[in-house]
Design a protein around this motif. Sequence first.
Motif, PDB file in Angstrom:
ATOM      1  N   HIS A 246       0.840  -1.208   0.000  1.00 36.73           N
ATOM      2  CA  HIS A 246       0.000   0.000   0.000  1.00 36.73           C
ATOM      3  C   HIS A 246       0.867   1.246   0.000  1.00 36.73           C
ATOM      4  O   HIS A 246       1.865   1.319   0.694  1.00 36.73           O
TER       5      HIS A 246
ATOM      6  N   PRO B 110      -9.349   1.666   1.177  1.00 35.46           N
ATOM      7  CA  PRO B 110      -9.717   0.794   2.302  1.00 35.46           C
ATOM      8  C   PRO B 110     -10.546   1.530   3.348  1.00 35.46           C
ATOM      9  O   PRO B 110     -11.407   0.934   3.992  1.00 35.46           O
ATOM     10  N   VAL B 111     -10.346   2.822   3.452  1.00 29.34           N
ATOM     11  CA  VAL B 111     -11.028   3.582   4.491  1.00 29.34           C
ATOM     12  C   VAL B 111     -12.546   3.609   4.261  1.00 29.34           C
ATOM     13  O   VAL B 111     -13.321   3.763   5.176  1.00 29.34           O
TER      14      VAL B 111
ATOM     15  N   GLU C 294     -14.301   2.607   7.882  1.00 35.54           N
ATOM     16  CA  GLU C 294     -14.519   3.735   8.785  1.00 35.54           C
ATOM     17  C   GLU C 294     -15.698   4.592   8.317  1.00 35.54           C
ATOM     18  O   GLU C 294     -16.304   4.332   7.290  1.00 35.54           O
TER      19      GLU C 294
ATOM     20  N   ARG D   9      -0.464   6.421   6.145  1.00 38.09           N
ATOM     21  CA  ARG D   9      -1.200   6.136   7.378  1.00 38.09           C
ATOM     22  C   ARG D   9      -0.906   4.718   7.906  1.00 38.09           C
ATOM     23  O   ARG D   9      -1.046   4.443   9.086  1.00 38.09           O
ATOM     24  N   TYR D  10      -0.481   3.814   6.993  1.00 35.81           N
ATOM     25  CA  TYR D  10      -0.150   2.461   7.460  1.00 35.81           C
ATOM     26  C   TYR D  10       1.126   2.454   8.303  1.00 35.81           C
ATOM     27  O   TYR D  10       1.294   1.618   9.184  1.00 35.81           O
TER      28      TYR D  10
ATOM     29  N   GLU E 280       0.514   4.173   1.245  1.00 38.38           N
ATOM     30  CA  GLU E 280      -0.131   5.165   2.109  1.00 38.38           C
ATOM     31  C   GLU E 280       0.632   5.325   3.410  1.00 38.38           C
ATOM     32  O   GLU E 280       0.971   4.346   4.077  1.00 38.38           O
TER      33      GLU E 280
ATOM     34  N   HIS F  93      -3.629  -5.596  -6.286  1.00 37.27           N
ATOM     35  CA  HIS F  93      -2.763  -5.590  -5.110  1.00 37.27           C
ATOM     36  C   HIS F  93      -2.213  -6.972  -4.796  1.00 37.27           C
ATOM     37  O   HIS F  93      -1.008  -7.157  -4.568  1.00 37.27           O
TER      38      HIS F  93
ATOM     39  N   TRP G  84      -9.637  11.129   4.344  1.00 39.47           N
ATOM     40  CA  TRP G  84      -8.685  10.425   3.477  1.00 39.47           C
ATOM     41  C   TRP G  84      -8.687  11.036   2.081  1.00 39.47           C
ATOM     42  O   TRP G  84      -7.653  11.270   1.469  1.00 39.47           O
TER      43      TRP G  84
ATOM     44  N   LEU H 200      -5.475   1.806  -5.095  1.00 42.21           N
ATOM     45  CA  LEU H 200      -5.967   2.665  -4.012  1.00 42.21           C
ATOM     46  C   LEU H 200      -7.245   3.398  -4.403  1.00 42.21           C
ATOM     47  O   LEU H 200      -8.217   3.452  -3.648  1.00 42.21           O
TER      48      LEU H 200
END
Lengths: 126, 666
Positions: A89, B524-525, B529, A93-94, A91, B464, B537, B519
């Motif tokens: 990923h 994923p968020v 969430e 945030r990970y 990102e 992925h 995000w 992405l």
Amino acid sequence: MDLQRPHRIFIVEDHPVMRKTYLMLFDQVADLEVCGVAADGESALQQIPELAPELVVVDISLPGMSGLELVTALRTAHPDLHLVVVTGHDESRYAAASYRAGADGFVRKGDTESILRALRQTLAPD
Amino acid sequence: MPVTAEDAATAPQTTGLEQGELKRLRAENTQLREALARARAEVDTFYPTEGLLYEFLEATPHFVYAKDLDGRYIMANPAHLALFDAEIGEVLGKDDRQRFGAEAAALLMANDRAVVEAGTALQFEETHLVDGVECHYLSTKFPLHRADGSIYAVCGISTDITGQKQIEQALRESEARFRLAIDAAPALVYASDLETDQILSLYGLKKLLAEEPAQVQTRQAWVERVHPADLAGCLAELEAATAAGENFELEYRLRHGDGHYIDVRENTTVIQDEAGRPLRHVGVVLDISARKQAERELRALNEVLEARVRERTQALAASRDQFARLFHASPVAGGITTLAGGRFLDVNERFAAIAGYEREEIVGHTVADLGLWLDTDERERMVDGLLAQGGLDNHELRFRTRSGEERTALASVELIEMDGQPCILGMYVDITDRIQAEQQIQALAQALTLAEQRERRRLSAVLHNDLQQLLFSLEMQLYLLRRDLEANLPPEQASTLGALSEIERMMEQALAVTRTLSLELNPPVLRSEGLDAALAWLGTHMEERHRLQVDLEVADGIKVTSEERRILLVQFARELLFNVVRHAGTARAQVSVTGENGMLTLTVADEGRGFDMPTILKQELREEETKGLGLFSIRQRLGLFGGKLQIESEPGTGTRVTIQMPLVSS
């Protein structure tokens, strides 16, 4: 660091091609050797106590227990174990989540040089 | 100057000649006396005696009196004395000043003097106040002569004409009033003699016809002024009434002095003699032109009104026929009910069909009888709304068919009048099938959104989990290959390392593309969430990837539990932020989320260059064809979820796009 003895590394990676590639990589690297691999967190938790690696490479995306959950569990069970999270990923945030879970390092896949540097820095921070 | 006996007695002595003369005179005197005696004898023979004269004076009702030349009364008869309630002694020797006062006496004495001066009889009207009442007298005054012809007194004979004067005065006043009335009224009064054809009297002619009486002296002259078209009828009526001795009333047109005709009404009385023969006509002719004109105008107005009423009645009838034809032929269900009570006066076949009845089973019954509306208060609410607004459009109501099936109709109702009573005309479209279709579409849209999202996740996972991992593996192997080549490659094959570097660079690009794609396909968020985290995000992502700073403000307590709605909202927000990047020419945007009454409002605003709405909408439609994204797409997909989109923008003022979406499905 003892230069004569390679560091024992345990790989947690669900993708079979990546697992195989990790083995190829560490086979070519003198200071690091793979003592064991697991395709998921539960298997890793079972093997690690017996194999007693110095460092565990954890892919963040795992089936079942997630990589971050595994890090948390390992940190609890093995406070001295070096834990490095790798992820595909892209990102930031990970990274924060990984450190919060108890990882010692965080690195993105796709840059082997960076991975090796991260592992060595984690094993010998000085 | 008069000579008296005393004058003779006191004369002086005379001479001889005078004596001779005297003798002659005496002889002559004797002759005269004898002649006088003869004359008196003759007079006594032919004239009344003095006694008779006295009796006359005593008996006559006329007032007889005599005054000497100084105006003093020397005689007054009993009637005179009685008039003034006086005794003879109170009168004789007094003049008029003493008797009646200076003012009243002046005229009387002036008249007396006039008689003396004229030496003959004169006639006067004189006035006396008797007991405070003004009385009028006709006085004949004449002089009294001595034998020598000289005047020694004035004698008067007066007759009381007070009554006559009063009658004359009353007559004058009456005539004056009559003339005033005639002058004031547009009327003419006439009297005509039927035998001589003469008009005997005529008042008001000038006013009525602007002509002089001399121009209309005969009945024939009058007849000549009557309008030829009216003449025969008038004459026939007039002759019949005259022969019957009956008063008559005629209305006809009469030529005015200036040539035009005026309308008149004549009321005439027929005067007959004792034998019943008609002698005269006495009539009043009134100018009724104004009234006739008003009548004509009224008649014309009435005709116009009647014509309009006829036209309107015909138009109304035609309109009602047309309405009835349209009403019954309409493919839309229609019903007419009384406002009070809701009794069906008429329904068309379509109405009967959707209600599941025969038309005859509905007409004459009330909405309540048939139990048509599911909500029994529905009609009352509809009537209230109708009365308040005059009409209702697209009012949704639920109804029950005869078989008990519950359906939904869209009603448009308005107030009409049928046969004088207020009614409701309602047109109803059964939208049950449409609603069901819409619900199905909405469900499909939601399923489609989820399916799309699943597909995104699947693609993202493939990218992925498989492709990326293979690429990572490849990258590691390239790393190992480079290590090996750098250690063992002969110098003459050094170019191989250059080719390897090119492969590594392409590998990096491939990794970057798959990372981003993975992405964006499935952040994923989104799944794990809430909406605020997903938007946060998105803000970070837009800043990192597209250099757009996003100021996010999400009101407390916003919860979007439906995953598909949350995903849609984030997708919409992302699309709108991409629009800012592409069109607004600004590096900053604001995203805010509020919620109220189950409706979520998401606003994306910027202070960029703005746009001309029609132009950008056309552009969006073109982009729609190529990209399948944009405002049009958002509006369409939002509509399927019961939401709506509002765009506010003007060139130079930025853009504000507001999305409203129900938090739960309807």
